[in-house]
Scaffold this active site. Structure first.
Site, short mmCIF file in Angstrom:
data_model
loop_
_atom_site.label_atom_id
_atom_site.label_comp_id
_atom_site.label_asym_id
_atom_site.label_seq_id
_atom_site.Cartn_x
_atom_site.Cartn_y
_atom_site.Cartn_z
N GLU A 90 35.34 37.20 42.27
CA GLU A 90 35.76 38.25 43.21
C GLU A 90 35.64 39.56 42.45
O GLU A 90 36.16 39.68 41.33
CB GLU A 90 37.20 38.04 43.66
CG GLU A 90 37.34 36.83 44.57
CD GLU A 90 38.70 36.80 45.22
OE1 GLU A 90 38.82 37.26 46.36
OE2 GLU A 90 39.65 36.33 44.58
N GLU B 39 40.98 26.34 47.00
CA GLU B 39 40.02 27.44 46.87
C GLU B 39 39.77 27.73 45.39
O GLU B 39 40.70 27.84 44.61
CB GLU B 39 40.62 28.67 47.57
CG GLU B 39 39.84 29.94 47.41
CD GLU B 39 40.53 31.14 48.10
OE1 GLU B 39 41.55 30.93 48.79
OE2 GLU B 39 40.05 32.26 47.93
N HIS C 69 43.00 28.13 42.97
CA HIS C 69 44.14 28.01 43.88
C HIS C 69 44.28 26.56 44.37
O HIS C 69 43.50 26.11 45.21
CB HIS C 69 43.92 28.83 45.15
CG HIS C 69 43.70 30.30 44.98
ND1 HIS C 69 44.71 31.22 45.11
CD2 HIS C 69 42.58 31.02 44.76
CE1 HIS C 69 44.22 32.45 44.98
NE2 HIS C 69 42.93 32.35 44.77
N ASP D 173 37.93 30.53 43.36
CA ASP D 173 37.25 31.82 43.41
C ASP D 173 36.47 32.04 42.12
O ASP D 173 36.99 32.58 41.15
CB ASP D 173 38.27 32.94 43.61
CG ASP D 173 38.97 32.83 44.95
OD1 ASP D 173 38.33 32.40 45.92
OD2 ASP D 173 40.17 33.15 45.02
#
Ligand SMILES: *[C@@H]1O[C@H](CO)[C@@H](O)[C@H](O)[C@H]1NC(C)=O
Ligand SMILES: *[C@@H]1O[C@H](CO)[C@@H](O)[C@H](O)[C@H]1NC(C)=O
Ligand SMILES: *[C@@H]1O[C@H](CO)[C@@H](O)[C@H](O)[C@H]1NC(C)=O
Ligand SMILES: *[C@@H]1O[C@H](CO)[C@@H](O)[C@H](O)[C@H]1NC(C)=O
Ligand SMILES: *[C@@H]1O[C@H](CO)[C@@H](O)[C@H](O)[C@H]1NC(C)=O
Ligand SMILES: *[C@@H]1O[C@H](CO)[C@@H](O)[C@H](O)[C@H]1NC(C)=O
Ligand SMILES: *[C@@H]1O[C@H](CO)[C@@H](O)[C@H](O)[C@H]1NC(C)=O
Length: 479
Positions: A235, A230, A246, A232
């Site tokens: 966010e 993942e 991640h 991101d």
């Protein structure tokens, strides 16, 4: 995401299933994004978005009776993972009226709370589609990804997110004999939390071991989790924002079982095959409290702005390995570099291996990032291509304090890494937010992808600290 909790709609039947229902036509809302080769040379892609399967009405095939409602499976109809996958159907979505999802040109707007004929929907998660049946796959090594965001109506506790996950491009149809819904109905979600609230994973339902969430009357968790790498990109709410990578041991979608999933639903958060915390860059957390927020900050979250994220490789080609993630912001025609970290023991304004190691050391992290392969593993997922997700969600586990307040709650807010934003430790309770801020929303627009420096004005970039910016002063002085 730190805690990617599904905010499930409380339709009389919320849903998810692997067969296809026929009561409501599934029409993906159209949206555009652009691929650029150089500044002012971009081609527009006409695309669409699809709603995630977990939000959909899940009913018995050929009947209006629910397979799942609120947070409970109807075990009298089916009670095994195989049986439920074969006998439950995912229904089409009325995007605007049921889910508060709308598009216009290049913009996607996601509303927080939507009251509709059958109840109330909270939050949503959508995917960029390449066609009616396949997700768009983004390969961003040696590229940059740019978008404009409006977070002005996102208070403490909410999260408007734009990110990439290594989902299967067809939503998992090729892997599961019982999945005939696929990407068209938003199946196949996975992320680095290995979420166990996903109702169908790899063609199987997740009914076995399903337990109701202790806090959220609209969610539960099964025995299986859905893992994948993942990235991101964004966010955020109006008070805080973070960029996080991640890695997972296996970058693509794998199914985990029970506590071996790690993440928020398991007894040991760090026991899974992925890094649930990630290596993150939140300007406030790394020492700059004056950079981001409303309206008296350098980057003013009460107005839209553009976010540029660059994925630099070791050899300067798309065949190389990810070594660095750089960030710029554009607002009112001014380009700002990401401010530098300014803590004793943490410096620089990009995510790279040195930064991630220093951050983990200073913040006394569990070292999951390095243990699960670091940037090299994130790079593997990026080389294969990742699916673009946009979502709005609230957080029943930790009230989003990990994003915008001081976290963990029991720690001294002055300890390095604990302070993440100016929100109160008492903020972010979803139950309160649904009452106090039902009209919250996030809007993403003008997505552009291209070679490094091709999608924004990279000349005269403001680096910080810098002299006072006249453009900002003028605006602040307006009544
Ligand atoms: C613009 O991009 C297209 C490819 O999308 C390329 O064929 C063309 O040469 C480019 N034009 C300029 C002026 O760079
Ligand atoms: C699952 O399907 C994807 C295509 O969507 C394919 O690339 C992958 O190899 C499949 N994995 C398994 C384990 O069958
Ligand atoms: C990447 O590698 C492939 C296969 O070796 C080659 O054909 C391609 O030109 C390379 N691309 C770049 C951008 O170097
Ligand atoms: C959620 O419920 C669990 C179990 O009852 C509890 O330990 C936890 O503190 C709750 N979290 C929040 C944010 O209310
Ligand atoms: C992109 O522009 C930045 C300045 O904004 C510059 O530092 C960097 O070297 C440029 N990168 C490339 C690959 O041109
Ligand atoms: C902006 O990007 C272009 C294209 O990569 C590069 O040639 C130029 O040097 C960059 N400008 C600055 C100020 O770094
Ligand atoms: C934070 O950034 C602002 C401008 O963005 C700068 O003026 C200030 O010096 C920075 N503060 C710290 C502590 O680095």
């Amino acid at each position: 995401m730190f805690c990617n909790i599904l905010i499930v709609s409380s339709l009389l039947a919320v849903v998810h299933a692997q067969q296809v229902g026929t009561f409501q036509p599934e029409n993906h809302p159209p949206v555009t994004w652009q691929r650029c080769t150089s500044k002012d040379n971009c081609t527009t892609n006409q695309r669409s978005i699809a709603l995630d399967a977990n939000w959909r009405w899940l009913h018995q095939t050929g009947s209006y009776s629910n397979c799942y409602s609120g947070n409970t499976w109807d075990t009298s109809y089916c009670n095994t993972n195989i049986d439920c996958a074969q006998r439950c159907a995912l229904e089409g979505a009325d995007y605007q009226n049921t889910y508060g999802i709308s598009t216009s040109g290049s913009q996607v707007r996601l509303n927080y709370v939507t009251d509709h004929a059958n109840g109330r929907n909270v939050g949503s998660r959508v995917y960029m589609m390449e066609s009616d049946t396949h997700y768009e796959i983004y390969k961003l090594l040696n590229q940059e990804f740019t978008f404009t965001v409006d977070v002005s109506e996102l208070p403490c506790g909410l999260n408007g997110a734009l990110y990439l996950v290594a989902m299967d491009v067809d939503g998992g149809i090729a892997n599961g004999t019982s999945n005939s819904a696929g990407a068209r109905y938003g199946t196949g979600y996975c992320d680095a939390q290995c979420p166990r609230d996903v109702k169908f994973i790899k063609g199987l339902a997740n009914i076995e071991g399903w337990q109701l969430s202790p806090n959220n009357s609209m969610s539960g968790a099964g025995n299986h989790g859905s893992c994948c790498a993942e990235l991101d990109i964004w966010e955020s709410n109006s008070m805080a924002q973070v960029l996080t990578a991640h890695p997972c041991d296996t970058p693509t979608n794998t199914m985990c079982t029970g506590d071996a999933c790690g993440g928020p639903h398991s007894s040991n958060r760090d026991a899974g095959p992925c890094d649930p915390n990630g290596c993150d860059f939140n300007p406030y957390r790394v020492g700059n409290a004056s950079f981001y927020g409303p309206p008296n900050k350098i980057l003013d979250s009460s107005l839209p702005f553009t976010v540029v994220t660059q994925f630099i490789t070791n050899d300067g080609t798309s065949n190389g390995t990810l070594t660095e993630i750089r960030r710029f912001y554009v607002q009112r025609g001014i380009t700002d570099a990401q401010p530098s970290a300014s803590l004793n023991g943490l410096s620089g304004n990009t995510i790279n291996s040195e930064f991630c190691i220093a951050e983990n050391t200073l913040f006394q992290g569990p070292d999951n990032f390095a243990r699960h392969g670091g940037l090299a593993k994130v790079s593997e997922a990026m080389a294969q291509g990742m699916v673009l997700v946009m979502s709005i969600w609230d957080d029943w586990f930790t009230h989003m304090l990990w994003l915008d307040s001081a976290f963990p709650p029991q720690e001294d807010a002055k300890k390095p890494g604990v302070g993440r934003g100016e929100c109160s430790r008492l903020s972010g309770d979803p139950q309160q937010l649904q009452t106090s801020n039902p009209n919250a929303y996030v809007a993403f627009s003008d997505i552009k992808v291209g070679p490094i420096n091709s999608t924004f004005n990279n000349e005269s970039v403001q680096t910080w600290p810098a002299s006072i910016n006249p453009g900002i002063l003028v605006v602040l002085q307006l009544p």
